[in-house]
Enzyme design. Structure first.
Site, PDB file in Angstrom:
ATOM      1  CG  ASN A  44      34.336  72.014  17.092  1.00  8.80           C
ATOM      2  OD1 ASN A  44      33.587  72.029  16.107  1.00  8.80           O
ATOM      3  ND2 ASN A  44      35.035  73.071  17.489  1.00  8.80           N
ATOM      4  CE  LYS A  46      38.358  72.806  15.683  1.00  8.61           C
ATOM      5  NZ  LYS A  46      39.643  73.376  16.042  1.00  8.61           N
ATOM      6  CG  HIS A 152      35.925  77.116  18.671  1.00  7.30           C
ATOM      7  ND1 HIS A 152      37.036  77.487  17.943  1.00  7.30           N
ATOM      8  CD2 HIS A 152      36.162  75.868  19.129  1.00  7.30           C
ATOM      9  CE1 HIS A 152      37.904  76.485  17.957  1.00  7.30           C
ATOM     10  NE2 HIS A 152      37.397  75.494  18.666  1.00  7.30           N
ATOM     11  CD  GLU A 154      39.027  76.756  15.004  1.00  4.38           C
ATOM     12  OE1 GLU A 154      37.930  76.289  14.620  1.00  4.38           O
ATOM     13  OE2 GLU A 154      39.975  76.042  15.388  1.00  4.38           O
ATOM     14  CD  GLU A 224      38.352  74.104  22.518  1.00  2.00           C
ATOM     15  OE1 GLU A 224      38.380  72.887  22.304  1.00  2.00           O
ATOM     16  OE2 GLU A 224      38.033  74.941  21.659  1.00  2.00           O
ATOM     17  N   GLY A 230      44.748  72.666  17.294  1.00  2.00           N
ATOM     18  CA  GLY A 230      45.203  72.286  15.957  1.00  2.00           C
ATOM     19  C   GLY A 230      46.708  72.357  15.760  1.00  2.00           C
ATOM     20  CB  SER A 269      46.587  69.144  20.495  1.00  2.00           C
ATOM     21  OG  SER A 269      46.772  70.133  19.490  1.00  2.00           O
ATOM     22  N   GLY A 290      38.862  68.351  18.557  1.00  2.00           N
ATOM     23  CA  GLY A 290      38.789  68.791  17.170  1.00  2.00           C
ATOM     24  C   GLY A 290      39.277  67.699  16.230  1.00  2.00           C
TER      25      GLY A 290
END
Ligand code: 13P
Length: 307
Positions: A44, A46, A152, A154, A224, A230, A269, A290
């Protein structure tokens, strides 16, 4: 849940597939004695990578020559035998890259003769309409996209993505022929408040409401934990396993067969340094990556760890 309970599913690597079997049948006898799930690893990106950076990444991942002026030819120039040495010489791992919308077409073209598939990072549930800035499932399909990330954290946090919207997006994706990668996970505050179980139960149950039982196994779920995304803080293998077991039990409440077949990934992570340990856990069928997926070498190492 501890591994000492003999009725828990046990996974072993076998010919790059994970074999599900049970030491004794009682509590899990509703599930088949043996099942195979192909490991699944998705990158991903992003909001990272331009079209040119996408070309460079895929040239590196697929170990092909890269030329900006001949970028469109790069994919067809090399023989199938040279495909993907960096994402695992072994067969049996599904590899997916999720670039931003502008790079999707390029990624589809460059991956065309490889095992790597392409996913979008979001979509709208309607086929068309007055939804400025949105993209529909048929539009993605027309580009040659295979899958789509939905829910997701985010998008839930920054763009007000709701479980109600996801309950419409998942069947719309499946109807169009896209494979949904549904993301679920608790925040740090929710984990601290012992609310993880309730959050995962709610997200999985509500988001899959519109998916008919026979289609459940076509969904890929990614656990997740928001606090691990992150941050460099990875869930411990045990935390990841427990959450994924809960998600699988929740799916089993709808369909035992689907629970046995559905791929459930861990994301948050994931790095080359921790991927082997995480992927060794029973029931973790792969990774949604990510930051580490932005580097072809790191991503390839994670693919290797999942195979
Ligand atoms: P990181 O691997 O950067 O933590 O991101 C995880 C993620 O959000 C993948 O969807």
């Amino acid at each position: 849940m501890s591994r000492r309970f003999s009725t828990r599913p046990r996974f072993q690597h076998h010919e790059n597939r994970r074999i599900l079997s049970f030491a004794s049948g009682s509590a899990q006898s509703h599930l088949h004695a043996m099942s195979q799930r192909t490991p699944y690893v998705a990158a991903n990106w992003k909001m990272h990578k331009t079209i040119e950076e996408t070309e460079r990444f895929l040239a590196d991942l697929l170990q092909r020559r890269w030329s900006r002026t001949r970028a469109r030819d790069v994919g067809s120039e090399d023989s199938a035998a040279s495909l993907l040495p960096r994402v695992g010489a072994k067969e049996g791992v599904e590899v997916v890259v999720c670039p931003p919308y502008p790079s999707l077409k390029t990624a589809v073209e460059l991956c065309a003769q490889s095992r790597v598939r392409v996913a979008a990072q979001n979509m709208h549930e309607e086929e068309s309409g007055a939804f400025t800035g949105e993209v529909s499932a048929p539009m993605l399909l027309e580009l040659g996209v295979d899958a789509v990330v939905l829910g997701h954290s985010e998008r839930r946090t920054h763009f007000c993505e709701t479980d109600e919207a996801l309950a419409r997006k998942l069947p719309a994706a499946l109807e169009a022929g896209l494979e949904p990668i549904l993301c679920v996970g608790e925040t740090e505050a929710e984990r601290d408040a012992d609310a993880t179980e309730g959050v995962l139960l709610r997200q999985v149950t509500e988001d899959l409401t519109g998916v008919a039982d026979p289609n459940l196994a076509r969904v890929v779920i990614a656990y997740e934990p928001v606090w691990a995304i992150g941050t460099g803080r990875t869930a411990s293998p045990e935390q990841a396993r427990e959450a994924i077991e809960l998600i699988r039990r929740t799916v089993a409440g709808r369909s035992a067969d689907a629970a046995e077949e559905i791929r459930i990934l861990y994301g948050g992570s994931v790095k080359p340094a921790n991927a082997v340990e995480l992927m060794a856990e029973p029931g973790i069928d792969g990774a949604l990556v990510g930051g580490a997926s932005l580097d072809p070498g790191d991503f390839s190492a994670i693919v290797e760890a999942c195979g």
